[in-house]
Write an enzyme that holds these catalytic residues in place. Structure first.
Site, PDB file in Angstrom:
ATOM      1  N   THR A  34      10.124   5.496   3.580  1.00 44.08           N
ATOM      2  CA  THR A  34       9.955   6.952   3.590  1.00 44.08           C
ATOM      3  C   THR A  34      10.321   7.590   4.921  1.00 44.08           C
ATOM      4  O   THR A  34      10.522   8.801   4.998  1.00 44.08           O
ATOM      5  CB  THR A  34       8.498   7.337   3.260  1.00 44.08           C
ATOM      6  OG1 THR A  34       7.629   6.791   4.277  1.00 44.08           O
ATOM      7  CG2 THR A  34       8.088   6.801   1.890  1.00 44.08           C
ATOM      8  N   CYS A  65       1.839   6.991   9.542  1.00 45.34           N
ATOM      9  CA  CYS A  65       0.520   7.452   9.091  1.00 45.34           C
ATOM     10  C   CYS A  65      -0.609   6.760   9.854  1.00 45.34           C
ATOM     11  O   CYS A  65      -0.428   5.711  10.470  1.00 45.34           O
ATOM     12  CB  CYS A  65       0.308   7.137   7.604  1.00 45.34           C
ATOM     13  SG  CYS A  65       1.588   7.705   6.485  1.00 45.34           S
ATOM     14  N   CYS A  95      -4.871   6.923   5.782  1.00 44.56           N
ATOM     15  CA  CYS A  95      -4.128   7.915   4.992  1.00 44.56           C
ATOM     16  C   CYS A  95      -4.410   7.758   3.496  1.00 44.56           C
ATOM     17  O   CYS A  95      -4.389   6.630   2.976  1.00 44.56           O
ATOM     18  CB  CYS A  95      -2.634   7.773   5.254  1.00 44.56           C
ATOM     19  SG  CYS A  95      -1.637   9.041   4.427  1.00 44.56           S
ATOM     20  N   ARG A 139      -0.319   7.062  -1.381  1.00 43.50           N
ATOM     21  CA  ARG A 139      -0.071   5.797  -2.071  1.00 43.50           C
ATOM     22  C   ARG A 139       0.409   4.744  -1.072  1.00 43.50           C
ATOM     23  O   ARG A 139       1.234   5.025  -0.211  1.00 43.50           O
ATOM     24  CB  ARG A 139       0.986   6.012  -3.158  1.00 43.50           C
ATOM     25  CG  ARG A 139       1.324   4.771  -3.966  1.00 43.50           C
ATOM     26  CD  ARG A 139       2.390   5.118  -4.990  1.00 43.50           C
ATOM     27  NE  ARG A 139       2.799   3.931  -5.743  1.00 43.50           N
ATOM     28  CZ  ARG A 139       3.738   3.924  -6.667  1.00 43.50           C
ATOM     29  NH1 ARG A 139       4.380   5.058  -6.946  1.00 43.50           N
ATOM     30  NH2 ARG A 139       4.045   2.815  -7.296  1.00 43.50           N
ATOM     31  N   ARG A 184       8.776  10.185  11.216  1.00 44.60           N
ATOM     32  CA  ARG A 184       8.166  11.515  11.194  1.00 44.60           C
ATOM     33  C   ARG A 184       6.677  11.379  10.869  1.00 44.60           C
ATOM     34  O   ARG A 184       6.266  10.480  10.133  1.00 44.60           O
ATOM     35  CB  ARG A 184       8.833  12.398  10.131  1.00 44.60           C
ATOM     36  CG  ARG A 184      10.315  12.542  10.297  1.00 44.60           C
ATOM     37  CD  ARG A 184      10.895  13.446   9.218  1.00 44.60           C
ATOM     38  NE  ARG A 184      10.661  12.933   7.870  1.00 44.60           N
ATOM     39  CZ  ARG A 184      11.445  12.069   7.255  1.00 44.60           C
ATOM     40  NH1 ARG A 184      12.506  11.575   7.875  1.00 44.60           N
ATOM     41  NH2 ARG A 184      11.180  11.665   6.033  1.00 44.60           N
ATOM     42  N   CYS A 202       3.225  11.953   9.071  1.00 44.78           N
ATOM     43  CA  CYS A 202       2.788  12.219   7.699  1.00 44.78           C
ATOM     44  C   CYS A 202       2.106  13.582   7.616  1.00 44.78           C
ATOM     45  O   CYS A 202       1.305  13.944   8.492  1.00 44.78           O
ATOM     46  CB  CYS A 202       1.824  11.118   7.256  1.00 44.78           C
ATOM     47  SG  CYS A 202       1.049  11.399   5.651  1.00 44.78           S
ATOM     48  N   CYS A 249      -2.037  12.868   6.386  1.00 44.74           N
ATOM     49  CA  CYS A 249      -3.103  12.399   7.294  1.00 44.74           C
ATOM     50  C   CYS A 249      -2.972  12.946   8.709  1.00 44.74           C
ATOM     51  O   CYS A 249      -3.855  12.749   9.543  1.00 44.74           O
ATOM     52  CB  CYS A 249      -3.138  10.873   7.321  1.00 44.74           C
ATOM     53  SG  CYS A 249      -1.645  10.095   8.005  1.00 44.74           S
TER      54      CYS A 249
END
Length: 357
Positions: free
Chosen positions: A33, A37, A41, A44, A66, A68, A71
């Site tokens: 992705t 995180c 978090c 999923r 990047r 999240c 969270c």
């Protein structure tokens, strides 16, 4: 430091359990992705092989991930410094915008103060963070088969010429000049020590370098001549393999690299590179040690030149060569990065492996 973290399986289980004991101390970067995180978090959970764990937010950002939006791992930094919080929020709202110092001033902040604050917290300035985020989006659009105009828009460049210039500064060629039917493929790889570019054929790794290495454009130019101009952007089985092997290396699970290497150099230079690959992770050698090992004890300076000519970083571990007095010597990726690599590799020493097992 990375080598002080628990092993990958322990941290992955903590992620599955959303264990609050690691909150603020460990972060997970998800390669599928491009997001990092907190371990708590609620999103999923990713597959274990897509996860790399780092001890600081700055390492995650330097690796090109990047934050999240569920969270909010940057929230503590933003809360501690309202200026950082305001600029991060602005970047999230307009990631495609070409941020400049005048924009920072219009928001009521002193650019020099902001530069110092972001450097201290994240290891890069706000403008560097914003630019890296935009260019990576454009690069990945092309790597996934998108058109140049789509990459330009994804990277937030209103001007095609500006996008071409920024891209060429990064990779050595404007996107429109990359071959549409290449034999060598350039791919972007985020790591904890900064983003890297891998150039692969269908079966071999030809180049692996950090984007900020000064010699990168020269190295890419040589490969371009070797490929007779047929370098493009895209993913191969080899680039996916080296991505997975680098994730394992930085995660502390394996220092073994199995990707096939294409070594462009003289017979002497290749002999030096082959000797470098015999140095175990966590250990170092001097230039004179390498010269003796290849049967050329008086060729210390030539060994140093061959070491510096290596264009497959980390995998051919030129960072494991130090001065005869034990001092760190020149490294194309920067001495700070050489120090970090040696620190990371301490976890691969036999006594450390026994401790983790």
């Amino acid at each position: 430091m990375l080598f002080d973290l628990p092993d990958h399986s322990t941290l992955y289980q903590a992620l599955l359990d959303r264990n609050p004991n690691y909150d603020g101390r460990v972060y997970v970067c998800v390669s599928s992705t491009g997001v990092f995180c907190r371990l708590t978090c609620p999103a999923r959970k990713p597959k274990a092989e897509n996860c790399t764990f780092y001890g600081t937010v700055s390492e995650c950002i330097e690796a090109g991930y990047r934050a999240c939006k569920r969270c909010h791992p940057l929230k503590p930094m933003a809360s501690a410094d309202p200026a950082i919080g305001a600029l991060l929020a602005a970047l999230d709202e307009r990631p495609e915008y070409p941020w400049r110092e005048t924009d920072v001033q219009r928001m009521g902040f002193d650019p020099s103060t902001i530069r110092r604050s972001f450097k201290r917290q994240f290891g890069m300035t706000f403008l560097e963070m914003a630019r890296q985020r935009r260019l990576r989006e454009g690069f990945e659009t092309i790597a996934e088969g998108g058109k140049v105009i789509e990459a330009q828009l994804d990277a937030g460049f209103e001007s095609a010429s500006a996008f071409r210039t920024a891209f060429a500064k990064l990779i050595g060629k404007a996107p429109g000049r990359m071959d549409a039917n290449p034999i060598l493929f350039a791919d972007w790889i985020p790591t904890t020590l900064g983003d890297m570019v891998a150039v692969t054929s269908r079966s071999e790794l030809h180049l692996l370098e950090f984007f900020d290495r000064r010699a990168l454009r020269t190295e890419l130019s040589r490969l371009d001549k070797f490929a007779k101009g047929r370098i493009g952007i895209g993913k191969t089985d080899t680039s996916e393999q080296i991505k997975a092997e680098l994730r394992a290396f930085f995660a502390g699970t394996s220092a073994n690299f199995q990707a096939q290497l294409a070594q462009h150099g003289s017979e002497f230079t290749r002999s030096v590179w082959q000797e470098l690959q015999t140095i175990p992770a966590g250990q170092t050698r001097s230039y004179s040690d390498i010269a003796k090992a290849i049967g050329r004890p008086t060729a210390t300076r030539a060994v140093a030149r061959a070491n510096g000519a290596n264009q497959i970083a980390v995998v051919i571990p030129c960072h494991r060569v130090i001065g005869a007095d034990g001092s760190l010597t020149g490294y194309g990726g920067g001495l700070w990065r050489k120090q970090k690599l040696l620190e990371i590799e301490r976890q691969y020493l036999p006594d450390k492996l026994e401790t983790h097992s």
